[in-house]
Design a protein around this motif. Structure first.
Motif, PDB file in Angstrom:
ATOM      1  N   ILE B 231      69.246  43.578  90.286  1.00 23.19           N
ATOM      2  CA  ILE B 231      68.353  42.856  90.523  1.00 23.19           C
ATOM      3  C   ILE B 231      68.123  41.764  89.597  1.00 23.19           C
ATOM      4  O   ILE B 231      68.017  42.507  88.428  1.00 23.19           O
ATOM      5  CB  ILE B 231      66.905  43.218  91.224  1.00 23.19           C
ATOM      6  CG1 ILE B 231      67.278  44.313  92.430  1.00 23.19           C
ATOM      7  CG2 ILE B 231      66.240  41.978  91.609  1.00 23.19           C
ATOM      8  CD1 ILE B 231      65.897  44.708  92.929  1.00 23.19           C
ATOM      9  N   TYR B 232      68.186  40.511  89.876  1.00 21.47           N
ATOM     10  CA  TYR B 232      67.909  39.574  88.777  1.00 21.47           C
ATOM     11  C   TYR B 232      66.628  38.800  89.264  1.00 21.47           C
ATOM     12  O   TYR B 232      66.692  38.531  90.387  1.00 21.47           O
ATOM     13  CB  TYR B 232      69.177  38.509  88.855  1.00 21.47           C
ATOM     14  CG  TYR B 232      70.320  38.791  87.924  1.00 21.47           C
ATOM     15  CD1 TYR B 232      70.339  38.672  86.440  1.00 21.47           C
ATOM     16  CD2 TYR B 232      71.250  39.684  88.677  1.00 21.47           C
ATOM     17  CE1 TYR B 232      71.547  39.200  85.785  1.00 21.47           C
ATOM     18  CE2 TYR B 232      72.530  39.914  87.972  1.00 21.47           C
ATOM     19  CZ  TYR B 232      72.409  39.621  86.507  1.00 21.47           C
ATOM     20  OH  TYR B 232      73.518  40.351  85.589  1.00 21.47           O
ATOM     21  N   VAL B 233      65.729  38.424  88.151  1.00 23.02           N
ATOM     22  CA  VAL B 233      64.629  37.995  88.738  1.00 23.02           C
ATOM     23  C   VAL B 233      64.504  36.680  88.158  1.00 23.02           C
ATOM     24  O   VAL B 233      64.661  36.577  87.044  1.00 23.02           O
ATOM     25  CB  VAL B 233      63.224  38.670  88.614  1.00 23.02           C
ATOM     26  CG1 VAL B 233      62.070  37.899  89.058  1.00 23.02           C
ATOM     27  CG2 VAL B 233      63.534  40.025  88.862  1.00 23.02           C
ATOM     28  N   LEU B 234      64.555  35.487  89.000  1.00 25.07           N
ATOM     29  CA  LEU B 234      64.168  34.149  88.246  1.00 25.07           C
ATOM     30  C   LEU B 234      63.152  33.619  88.488  1.00 25.07           C
ATOM     31  O   LEU B 234      62.268  33.870  89.502  1.00 25.07           O
ATOM     32  CB  LEU B 234      65.134  33.517  89.169  1.00 25.07           C
ATOM     33  CG  LEU B 234      65.940  32.080  88.724  1.00 25.07           C
ATOM     34  CD1 LEU B 234      66.596  32.308  87.367  1.00 25.07           C
ATOM     35  CD2 LEU B 234      66.755  31.422  89.789  1.00 25.07           C
ATOM     36  N   ASP B 235      62.383  32.922  87.579  1.00 28.32           N
ATOM     37  CA  ASP B 235      61.032  32.244  87.769  1.00 28.32           C
ATOM     38  C   ASP B 235      61.272  30.900  86.874  1.00 28.32           C
ATOM     39  O   ASP B 235      61.268  31.101  85.697  1.00 28.32           O
ATOM     40  CB  ASP B 235      59.932  33.187  86.991  1.00 28.32           C
ATOM     41  CG  ASP B 235      58.291  32.733  87.566  1.00 28.32           C
ATOM     42  OD1 ASP B 235      58.361  32.125  88.520  1.00 28.32           O
ATOM     43  OD2 ASP B 235      57.736  33.129  86.902  1.00 28.32           O
ATOM     44  N   TYR B 236      60.672  29.859  87.619  1.00 27.42           N
ATOM     45  CA  TYR B 236      60.707  28.776  86.791  1.00 27.42           C
ATOM     46  C   TYR B 236      62.007  28.390  86.123  1.00 27.42           C
ATOM     47  O   TYR B 236      61.973  27.898  85.044  1.00 27.42           O
ATOM     48  CB  TYR B 236      59.590  28.510  85.979  1.00 27.42           C
ATOM     49  CG  TYR B 236      58.248  28.186  86.522  1.00 27.42           C
ATOM     50  CD1 TYR B 236      58.008  27.154  87.375  1.00 27.42           C
ATOM     51  CD2 TYR B 236      57.198  29.353  86.703  1.00 27.42           C
ATOM     52  CE1 TYR B 236      56.480  27.282  88.084  1.00 27.42           C
ATOM     53  CE2 TYR B 236      56.068  29.445  87.337  1.00 27.42           C
ATOM     54  CZ  TYR B 236      55.645  28.109  88.043  1.00 27.42           C
ATOM     55  OH  TYR B 236      54.480  28.192  88.597  1.00 27.42           O
ATOM     56  N   GLY B 237      63.019  28.684  86.925  1.00 22.78           N
ATOM     57  CA  GLY B 237      64.236  28.364  86.363  1.00 22.78           C
ATOM     58  C   GLY B 237      64.894  29.161  85.211  1.00 22.78           C
ATOM     59  O   GLY B 237      65.788  29.009  84.693  1.00 22.78           O
ATOM     60  N   LYS B 238      64.014  30.401  84.861  1.00 25.03           N
ATOM     61  CA  LYS B 238      64.380  30.984  83.740  1.00 25.03           C
ATOM     62  C   LYS B 238      64.741  32.565  84.139  1.00 25.03           C
ATOM     63  O   LYS B 238      63.786  33.005  85.270  1.00 25.03           O
ATOM     64  CB  LYS B 238      63.449  31.329  82.655  1.00 25.03           C
ATOM     65  CG  LYS B 238      63.061  29.877  81.765  1.00 25.03           C
ATOM     66  CD  LYS B 238      62.512  30.437  80.488  1.00 25.03           C
ATOM     67  CE  LYS B 238      62.272  29.126  79.567  1.00 25.03           C
ATOM     68  NZ  LYS B 238      61.617  28.054  79.896  1.00 25.03           N
ATOM     69  N   MET B 239      65.763  33.142  83.843  1.00 26.09           N
ATOM     70  CA  MET B 239      65.802  34.631  84.080  1.00 26.09           C
ATOM     71  C   MET B 239      64.717  35.542  83.281  1.00 26.09           C
ATOM     72  O   MET B 239      65.006  35.663  82.242  1.00 26.09           O
ATOM     73  CB  MET B 239      67.140  34.876  83.926  1.00 26.09           C
ATOM     74  CG  MET B 239      67.757  36.170  84.693  1.00 26.09           C
ATOM     75  SD  MET B 239      68.182  35.712  86.501  1.00 26.09           S
ATOM     76  CE  MET B 239      69.573  35.144  86.465  1.00 26.09           C
ATOM     77  N   ILE B 240      63.967  36.035  84.182  1.00 22.66           N
ATOM     78  CA  ILE B 240      62.962  36.849  83.383  1.00 22.66           C
ATOM     79  C   ILE B 240      63.123  38.396  83.353  1.00 22.66           C
ATOM     80  O   ILE B 240      62.640  38.902  82.619  1.00 22.66           O
ATOM     81  CB  ILE B 240      61.398  36.662  84.056  1.00 22.66           C
ATOM     82  CG1 ILE B 240      61.278  36.970  85.417  1.00 22.66           C
ATOM     83  CG2 ILE B 240      61.147  35.069  83.665  1.00 22.66           C
ATOM     84  CD1 ILE B 240      59.800  36.984  85.919  1.00 22.66           C
ATOM     85  N   ALA B 241      64.061  38.647  84.438  1.00 21.39           N
ATOM     86  CA  ALA B 241      64.346  40.257  84.241  1.00 21.39           C
ATOM     87  C   ALA B 241      65.632  40.733  85.072  1.00 21.39           C
ATOM     88  O   ALA B 241      66.031  39.784  85.652  1.00 21.39           O
ATOM     89  CB  ALA B 241      63.132  41.158  84.901  1.00 21.39           C
TER      90      ALA B 241
END
Lengths: 300, 265, 416
Positions: B231-241
Motif C-alpha cells: 500500500i502507498y499512502v498519499l497526503d497533500y500530494g506527498k507520499m507519506i508511507a
C-alpha cells in the motif's frame, strides 16, 4: 491618415452592432448552452417594428429626437416580447432533450420568422428613415465620422456598462450568474430558473433591437433577410471573444468589425467575410475557447 | 517473486496546476503480478496521479517508465492516452464513464480497437479477414463479459445496467485492451457489501488468471487490506508511507492523515 | 349536485381564460407587423384589422391543442409505450420474413416503376429527395455517429459540384470518371478542414465549420477567373450512357436509377460502417471523448476519418447535382443548405438510417408539395421543424444498435 481613421471608426461602428447582438447570443449560451439561431431574426424584427412605428408616427407629423426614442422604445419592447415568446414555444419544452434538438428548433424558428415578416410585410428592401440627424458640432469631422456612428458607439458603450452593472449587482443578475454556473444547484437554492432564462432572453432581445434600430437608421434600408447575416456575424463575434463571456462578446464584436472594415478598405470588399471567418478559424486554432473564454478541461 | 524490473516505475513525479503542486516527488513501483493500493484522504492527489500515468495530464517533472514483459522499457511521459493504453496500461474511472448508448458487448468491443486492424475498406466490403477479426473480437469480448458475470447482459444498453454491474463492465472494458497493468479508480465506490465482496474476488481472480498487475485507488479499507500486497499512502500530494497492509495500519503518520476519517481496518 | 360539477366548471373556465390570454398576447405581439403596412411612396398607412381577428381566433384555438399535446407529452407513460411499440414493430418488421419479404418486394417494385408512371417533373423531385437522402446519410456519419457538429457540410457538396463542373468545362471529363474524383477531392477537403478543428469542442466546432462553408462559397463567388463567379457554370454534361443519345426524359430516368443505385450503395456502406471497428470508435468518441481515448482509440485519426468519409458523400452528391441541373452557381451552396441537411439528420433521428431517409423525404418533399400554398410553404416548413422537435425531440426514429445472439455460452454468433 484620415482614411485609416475613417476605417477605424467604421469598424468600431460595425463592431458595436455586432457586440450588441453578440451579447444576446453569449448570455443565452452562457445560461442554457443553446446557439439561438433565431436571435438574428429578433434583431430584424426590432428594425422592422421601428420602421413601421417611425413611419406611422411621422405620417402623423412627429419628428426629431422624440420620434427616434419612441420608435426605439417600441422596437425594444416588441423584440423582447418576441424573444420571450420564442423561448417559451421553441426552447422551453426542449430543456431535457438531446443537445442538438433545440438547435434544430432554433433553425426552424429562424426560417419561420423570416417568412412571417416576408409575408406580413414585404420581400423588397424598404428605405429606413434617418432617425439620427447630423449634429452641428460634428461638422468639422463629418468627413470621417457621421453622427449616427457616434450615437451607435456611445449607445453600445452605455448598454454594455449597464448590462455589466446589472449582472454584477442586481438580484436577478446574481441569479443569472448562479444559473449559468450550475442550473440544478441554483434551482435547489431557490433561484427561479425559468424566470432567469426568460429575463435573459428579454434582455438579449432588447439589446438586439437597439442594434437593429441604430444600424438600420445608419445604413438606410432593411429587408427580412438582414437578421440572418447579422446573426451569423454576431455569433462569430461571440465565439471569437469566448462564448459565455460578456466582455468577450464586446471584444469579439470590435475585432470582427475592424477586420471587416480594414479588409474592405485596404484589400477588397469581396473578401470581407472571408477575412472575418478566416480570422475566427485562426484565433480558435490558438485559443480553442476564444480570446477571453476559459478553456474548461473536463474533470476525470 | 520480485523480478528486477518493476512493471511500472515512477520516479520523482511532479505535477503543478498553476502555482499549486498537486503531486510532489512521488516514487512508486509496481512489480509484475502485484496488487498495489494507493490510498489517502480526499483531494490527496490520487486521481491526479492516475491521470499523469495514463497520459491525460502532462506531468511537470519526473519519470514514468514501464517495463512490459519481454519488451523494451518505455518512458511514458508526454505520450497520448491512447498510446499509453496501447503500451499496456488500462484504467477505469472514478465516476463511471461508459459509452451509454452502446450495448454492453459493444462497450467491450470498442476497447479491442487498439488490438485490431480492420479499416474502412474492410468495414465496407467485409472481406474474410475482417469477418474473422470481427468474430474473434465478439468471442473475446463475450468471454471477458462472462468472466466478470455480465454474460446475460450483452445486448443491454450500458446505461440500463445496475450500478455494480456498470463498475464491473468498466473493468471488463479495460481488460479488453489486454493490459499488463490495470489501474482501478475507486472500483468499490457506491457498492454494497455483497457487491464489494464479489469485486474483491474478481480482482484477485484477474491477477491470478490473467497474469497482470493491479494498482487501485480505494477508500474501502476492508477491501484494500484484504487484497493488497503493498500500500502507498498519499497526503497533500506527498507520499507519506508505503508498506504491507499490516505495516500501514500501524503507521502513526497514516493514522494522523486519516484522523477524522473512518479507518476501520 | 352543483358541488360535483364545480371542479369541471373551474377547469373549463380556467382553460378558457388561459386561451384568451394567449390569444390577447399574440394579438399584441403581431400587431405592428401584421396590421400596419406602410406604403412609403404613397405616404399612406394601410390598416389590416382583419389579420388581427385571424390571429386572435387562431391563437385561441391553437393554444388548446398546444396544451393538450403538451400534457400528453409530459404524461410520460404514453411516450414510453410509443417507444416500445416502435421497437417491437421495428424488430417484427426486420425479423419476421412474412412481413419483411413482401414489404421489401413492394418497395422495390415501386422504386423501379416510379419514373415510368410519374411525370418527368415528379421524377426530378424524387431525384432531389434521394440526393438529400445521400447527403443526410453522409452527414449522419459526422454528426450522428461521431458526434461532431458540422454546420458547413455544404462546402463539400460545393467542392464536388465544382469539381465536376470545372473538369467537364475545361477538359470535357465525363461524369463517370469525375464522380470518384469528386468524392476523393471532397474527402481531401474534409481532412483539410479536420486538421485545424481537431481540438475544438461542440459549438466552437460548429461555428468554425460554418465559417469554412461560407469561405468556400465566397471564394467561388468572387474568384471569377477560377469559378466564373456568381454567374456560375452552364452547359455541364449529363451522365453519358454508353455514348447513346438520350432524350431529356430518358436522361431523367437514367439519372434516377443512378441515384437509386448510389443511395442503395450508401445505405449498405453506412449500415456496415456503423457496426464495424471504425463505426464503434466513432460512437464511442461521441459518447465520451475521454474514456474513448483511454480505451486506446486515436482521437485524431478517428475524427479525421469521420470528416473525410462524410465529406466524400457530399462530394459525390455534388457531382450528381451538377450533372442533374447542368448549371451551377454559388447560390446553391448557402448556409441554409447546410442547415437543411443537418435538420434532416436530427429530425429523422440521429444515427438511424431509416430515420434520416424519412427526414429527407419530409424536408424535401414537404416544401415541394406545399407549393399549392406557394408563399406559405417556407412558413409552414419552419413551423414544422419547431413542432417536430418540440413534440419528438429525439427525432422520428431513434437509432437501434446491433444485437448479438448467443445460443450457448461461449458460442456467440452475430446476427442482423
Amino acid at each position: 491618415m484620415d482614411y485609416f481613421l475613417e476605417l477605424f471608426l467604421g469598424g468600431l461602428t460595425r463592431g458595436s452592432i455586432y457586440a450588441l447582438i453578440a451579447l444576446g447570443y453569449t448570455m443565452v449560451y452562457g445560461i442554457i448552452e443553446l446557439i439561438n439561431f433565431a436571435h438574428g431574426e429578433i434583431y430584424m424584427i426590432g428594425a422592422f417594428t421601428a420602421l413601421i412605428v417611425a413611419s406611422a408616427l411621422s405620417l402623423m407629423g412627429m419628428s426629431g429626437l422624440s420620434l427616434l426614442i419612441l420608435a426605439g422604445l417600441v422596437a425594444v419592447i416588441y423584440s423582447s416580447a418576441y424573444g420571450y415568446t420564442i423561448e417559451k414555444i421553441a426552447y422551453k419544452p426542449l430543456r431535457q432533450a438531446p443537445r442538438l434538438s433545440p438547435l434544430i428548433s432554433a433553425i426552424g424558428m429562424s426560417i419561420f420568422l423570416q417568412n412571417y415578416v416576408l409575408l406580413a410585410q414585404t420581400s423588397d428592401f424598404l428605405s429606413f428613415p434617418a432617425l439620427i440627424k447630423e449634429f452641428e458640432f460634428m461638422e468639422p469631422i463629418s468627413h470621417i465620422m457621421r453622427s449616427s456612428e457616434l450615437v451607435i458607439i456611445l449607445t453600445t458603450l452605455v448598454s454594455t456598462a449597464l448590462l455589466t452593472l446589472f449582472i454584477k449587482f442586481s438580484r436577478t443578475g446574481k441569479a443569472m450568474r448562479a444559473t449559468a454556473q450550475d442550473k440544478t444547484m441554483a434551482m435547489l437554492l431557490g433561484v427561479n430558473v425559468n424566470r432567469v432564462i426568460s429575463v435573459t432572453f428579454i434582455i438579449g432581445s432588447g439589446l438586439a433591437a437597439i442594434g437593429g434600430v441604430l444600424i438600420s437608421s445608419h445604413i438606410g434600408q432593411i429587408n427580412f433577410y438582414i437578421g440572418f447575416i447579422a446573426g451569423i456575424k454576431a455569433f462569430t463575434a461571440a465565439v471569437l471573444g469566448g462564448i459565455g463571456s460578456i466582455p468577450g462578446a464586446v471584444l469579439g464584436g470590435m475585432i470582427l468589425g475592424w477586420t471587416e472594415s480594414f479588409a474592405t478598405g485596404y484589400v477588397s470588399s469581396d473578401y470581407e467575410d472571408v477575412f472575418a471567418f478566416g480570422l475566427l478559424v485562426f484565433i480558435l486554432i490558438f485559443r480553442p475557447a476564444g480570446i477571453l473564454g476559459r478553456s474548461t478541461s473536463e474533470k476525470v | 517473486m520480485k523480478p528486477t524490473k518493476p512493471a511500472l516505475d515512477v520516479r520523482a513525479l511532479k505535477m503543478d496546476f498553476g502555482g499549486l503542486r498537486a503531486l510532489d516527488n512521488i516514487d512508486l513501483q509496481i512489480y509484475h503480478g502485484e496488487i498495489v493500493a494507493l490510498i489517502g484522504p480526499n483531494g490527496a492527489g490520487k486521481t491526479t496521479f492516475f491521470n499523469c500515468i495514463t497520459g491525460m495530464y502532462e506531468p511537470t517533472g519526473g519519470d514514468m517508465i514501464i517495463n512490459p514483459v519481454e519488451r523494451e522499457p518505455v518512458r511514458i511521459n508526454r505520450l497520448k492516452p491512447n498510446v499509453v493504453t496501447e503500451h499496456g496500461l488500462a484504467r477505469t474511472f472514478q465516476n463511471i464513464r461508459l459509452f451509454h448508448k452502446m450495448t454492453v458487448l459493444e462497450n467491450v468491443m470498442v476497447a479491442r480497437h487498439c488490438r485490431t486492424k480492420a479499416g474502412i475498406a474492410g468495414a465496407i466490403f467485409r472481406d474474410p479477414k475482417t469477418r474473422k477479426e470481427e468474430k474473434e473480437m465478439v468471442d473475446f469480448s463475450y468471454g471477458l463479459l462472462d468472466k466478470v458475470g455480465l454474460g446475460q447482459f450483452v445486448n443491454e444498453l450500458a446505461s440500463e445496467l445496475p450500478y455494480g454491474a456498470q463498475r464491473r463492465l468498466e473493468i471488463a472494458r479495460a481488460m479488453a485492451t489486454e493490459p499488463f497493468l490495470l489501474l482501478l479508480d475507486e472500483p468499490a465506490a457506491g457498492m454494497n457489501p455483497k457487491e464489494t465482496n464479489e469485486l474483491d474476488r474478481l480482482i484477485m481472480r484477474l491477477r491470478n488468471e490473467e497474469n497482470i498487475s493491479i494498482l487501485l485507488i480505494e477508500h474501502d479499507m476492508k477491501l484494500v487490506m484484504s487484497i493488497s500486497d503493498r500500500i502507498y499512502v498519499l497526503d497533500y500530494g506527498k507520499m507519506i508511507a508505503q508498506g504491507t497492509p499490516s505495516e500501514i495500519s500501524e503507521d502513526p503518520k497514516v493514522i494522523k492523515a486519516y484522523l477524522g476519517e473512518t479507518f476501520d481496518a | 349536485m352543483a358541488a360535483k360539477w364545480r371542479p369541471l366548471i373551474d377547469k373549463i373556465t380556467g382553460e378558457f381564460t388561459k386561451s384568451l390570454l394567449v390569444s390577447a398576447w399574440f394579438m399584441f405581439l403581431t400587431f405592428p407587423l401584421m396590421v400596419i403596412k406602410v406604403r412609403p411612396l404613397e405616404r399612406t398607412i394601410e390598416w389590416r384589422w382583419m389579420n388581427l381577428v385571424y390571429i386572435g381566433v387562431g391563437a385561441f384555438f391553437l393554444s388548446f391543442i398546444w396544451r393538450y399535446l403538451m400534457s400528453r407529452k409530459d404524461g410520460g407513460g404514453s411516450e414510453e409505450e410509443g417507444e416500445s411499440w416502435q421497437k417491437k414493430a421495428g424488430l417484427r418488421i426486420r425479423t419476421d420474413k412474412k412481413i419483411y419479404l413482401p414489404g421489401l418486394a413492394a418497395v422495390v417494385a415501386f422504386i423501379v416503376i416510379f419514373p415510368f408512371i410519374f411525370s418527368g417533373y415528379q421524377t426530378q423531385i424524387m431525384i432531389s429527395a434521394l440526393m438529400y437522402v445521400m447527403l443526410g446519410l453522409g452527414l449522419n456519419i459526422v454528426v450522428g455517429l461521431a458526434g461532431l457538429l458540422d454546420l458547413g457540410y455544404v462546402a463539400f457538396y460545393a467542392v464536388g459540384a465544382y469539381c465536376y463542373a470545372l473538369l467537364n468545362h475545361h477538359f470535357g471529363v465525363p461524369f463517370w470518371i469525375a464522380l470518384p474524383l469528386c468524392g476523393a477531392l471532397a474527402a481531401l477537403f474534409g481532412i483539410l478542414l479536420g486538421f485545424p478543428v481537431l481540438r475544438l469542442r461542440g459549438d466552437y466546432l460548429a461555428i468554425v465549420t460554418l465559417g469554412f462553408g461560407e469561405i468556400i462559397r465566397l471564394i467561388l463567388e468572387n474568384w471569377n477567373e477560377f469559378s466564373f463567379g456568381p454567374s456560375g457554370i452552364a452547359g455541364i454534361s449529363r451522365p453519358d450512357f454508353f455514348g447513346m443519345e438520350l432524350s431529356l426524359r430518358e436522361h431523367t430516368i437514367y439519372l434516377y436509377f443512378i441515384i437509386v443505385m448510389l443511395v442503395l450503395f450508401t445505405i449498405l456502406v453506412v449500415s456496415r460502417l456503423r457496426n464495424s471497428r471504425i463505426g464503434r470508435a466513432w460512437i464511442a468518441l461521441r459518447e465520451d471523448e475521454v474514456a474513448c481515448q483511454a480505451m486506446g482509440i486515436d482521437k485524431t485519426k478517428t475524427k479525421l476519418t469521420a470528416f473525410a468519409l462524410g465529406a466524400t458523400w457530399a462530394g459525390l452528391v455534388g457531382c450528381i447535382f451538377a450533372a442533374k441541373t447542368t448549371f451551377i452557381n454559388p447560390a446553391s451552396f448557402t448556409f441554409m443548405e447546410s442547415a437543411i441537411i443537418l435538420s434532416i439528420v436530427v429530425l429523422g433521428g440521429m444515427g438511424s438510417i431509416v430515420g434520416v431517409m424519412i427526414g429527407a423525404f419530409i424536408l424535401i418533399l414537404l416544401p415541394e408539395y406545399l407549393r399549392a400554398f406557394s408563399e406559405y410553404r417556407m412558413l409552414a416548413f419552419g413551423a414544422a421543424m419547431v413542432l417536430i422537435m418540440v413534440f419528438r425531440p429525439q427525432g422520428i426514429i431513434s437509432g437501434i444498435r446491433q444485437r448479438y445472439e448467443f445460443h450457448r455460452a461461449g458460442q456467440p454468433e452475430g446476427t442482423r
